[in-house]
Motif scaffolding. Structure first.
Motif, PDB file in Angstrom:
ATOM      1  N   UNK A  31       0.830  -1.216   0.000  1.00  0.00           N
ATOM      2  CA  UNK A  31       0.000   0.000   0.000  1.00  0.00           C
ATOM      3  C   UNK A  31       0.858   1.258   0.000  1.00  0.00           C
ATOM      4  N   UNK A  32       1.947   1.227   0.760  1.00  0.00           N
ATOM      5  CA  UNK A  32       2.838   2.384   0.828  1.00  0.00           C
ATOM      6  C   UNK A  32       3.498   2.641  -0.520  1.00  0.00           C
ATOM      7  N   UNK A  33       3.935   1.584  -1.173  1.00  0.00           N
ATOM      8  CA  UNK A  33       4.542   1.721  -2.498  1.00  0.00           C
ATOM      9  C   UNK A  33       3.535   2.299  -3.491  1.00  0.00           C
ATOM     10  N   UNK A  34       2.297   1.803  -3.412  1.00  0.00           N
ATOM     11  CA  UNK A  34       1.241   2.312  -4.288  1.00  0.00           C
ATOM     12  C   UNK A  34       0.956   3.783  -4.006  1.00  0.00           C
ATOM     13  N   UNK A  35       0.928   4.159  -2.725  1.00  0.00           N
ATOM     14  CA  UNK A  35       0.679   5.555  -2.365  1.00  0.00           C
ATOM     15  C   UNK A  35       1.801   6.468  -2.845  1.00  0.00           C
ATOM     16  N   UNK A  36       3.040   5.992  -2.759  1.00  0.00           N
ATOM     17  CA  UNK A  36       4.173   6.804  -3.227  1.00  0.00           C
ATOM     18  C   UNK A  36       4.072   7.044  -4.734  1.00  0.00           C
ATOM     19  N   UNK A  37       3.712   6.024  -5.471  1.00  0.00           N
ATOM     20  CA  UNK A  37       3.543   6.196  -6.911  1.00  0.00           C
ATOM     21  C   UNK A  37       2.407   7.177  -7.209  1.00  0.00           C
ATOM     22  N   UNK A  38       1.323   7.069  -6.445  1.00  0.00           N
ATOM     23  CA  UNK A  38       0.187   7.979  -6.620  1.00  0.00           C
ATOM     24  C   UNK A  38       0.594   9.410  -6.297  1.00  0.00           C
ATOM     25  N   UNK A  39       1.323   9.608  -5.194  1.00  0.00           N
ATOM     26  CA  UNK A  39       1.761  10.949  -4.802  1.00  0.00           C
ATOM     27  C   UNK A  39       2.647  11.587  -5.864  1.00  0.00           C
ATOM     28  N   UNK A  40       3.569  10.819  -6.390  1.00  0.00           N
ATOM     29  CA  UNK A  40       4.496  11.373  -7.379  1.00  0.00           C
ATOM     30  C   UNK A  40       3.774  11.718  -8.674  1.00  0.00           C
ATOM     31  N   UNK A  41       2.735  10.952  -8.980  1.00  0.00           N
ATOM     32  CA  UNK A  41       1.922  11.287 -10.145  1.00  0.00           C
ATOM     33  C   UNK A  41       1.180  12.600  -9.916  1.00  0.00           C
ATOM     34  N   UNK A  42       0.656  12.788  -8.690  1.00  0.00           N
ATOM     35  CA  UNK A  42      -0.067  14.032  -8.385  1.00  0.00           C
ATOM     36  C   UNK A  42       0.884  15.227  -8.382  1.00  0.00           C
ATOM     37  N   UNK A  43       2.091  15.024  -7.892  1.00  0.00           N
ATOM     38  CA  UNK A  43       3.087  16.102  -7.929  1.00  0.00           C
ATOM     39  C   UNK A  43       3.389  16.515  -9.361  1.00  0.00           C
TER      40      UNK A  43
END
Length: 206
Positions: free
Chosen positions: A163-175
């Motif tokens: 979940x953390x890895x998925x959230x990091x990918x999501x965050x970087x996409x939003x950035x």
């Protein structure tokens, strides 16, 4: 003029808000009276929040990547002790299958006291193990209970890591989306100012 909400109400499964891509900047900025500085400031604040979450999640991911191998090694060791215990039980029931003396022979092993200090020990057959639970707390468990506990902790840690890895990918996409939005709004303002200047120059000529 008040700026529009920057982040969407849409969120990922862990509640991180999505950054919508601004396809039509002119519509988003509501024409020539839009407040550019307030909009760009709101974008920067959103990106700061994303970067803060990114930093926290990166630390969590590193912690989990360090913890999971330790849980796996502990679980493997407890399973090995259970196997030795079961082998002794089998030897006592049928000495033709396994020599009872070999099954009772203690295991000589090296274990870690800290990062650079190791010690040798002999481990006999046992049905109890002691597990560190953190915060200087150690509890004894029956081997079967220890296996169940460690397997559960491993499953939770692996799920959290995924979940953390998925959230990091999501965050970087939003950035990335917010950085693109910022550039598009800035370029929109440059174009708007140029058009205003050309209109003023044409009016003076007339």
């Amino acid at each position: 003029m008040a700026t529009r909400a920057v982040l969407s109400e849409e969120k990922n499964p862990r509640g991180i808000p999505k950054a919508p891509f601004i396809a039509d900047v002119d519509e988003y900025m509501s024409g020539a009276d839009a407040e550019l500085e307030g909009t760009l400031r709101a974008f920067q604040e959103a990106m700061s929040k994303y970067r803060y979450m990114d930093g926290n999640l990166t630390q969590r991911k590193q912690s989990l990547e360090d913890k999971i191998p330790d849980i796996k090694k502990t679980l493997d060791m407890v399973k090995f002790l259970k196997q030795k215990k079961d082998s002794k039980t089998g030897a006592s029931e049928d000495e033709d299958d396994l020599d009872e003396e070999d099954s009772e022979k203690p295991i000589r092993t090296t274990f870690e006291l800290n990062d650079t200090l190791y010690a040798e020990a002999e481990i006999g057959t046992t049905d109890t193990v002691y597990l560190w639970l953190g915060a200087n707390v150690m509890l004894s468990y029956k081997i079967e209970d220890a296996i169940q506990l460690l397997a559960s902790k491993l499953d939770v840690a692996q799920t959290t890591l995924d979940n953390t890895t998925e959230d990091l990918e999501f965050l970087r996409e939003q950035l990335t989306i917010m950085e693109v939005n910022t550039a598009r709004v800035y370029n929109w303002d440059v174009k708007r100012r140029r058009e205003q200047r050309l209109k003023e120059e044409a009016a003076k000529k007339d």
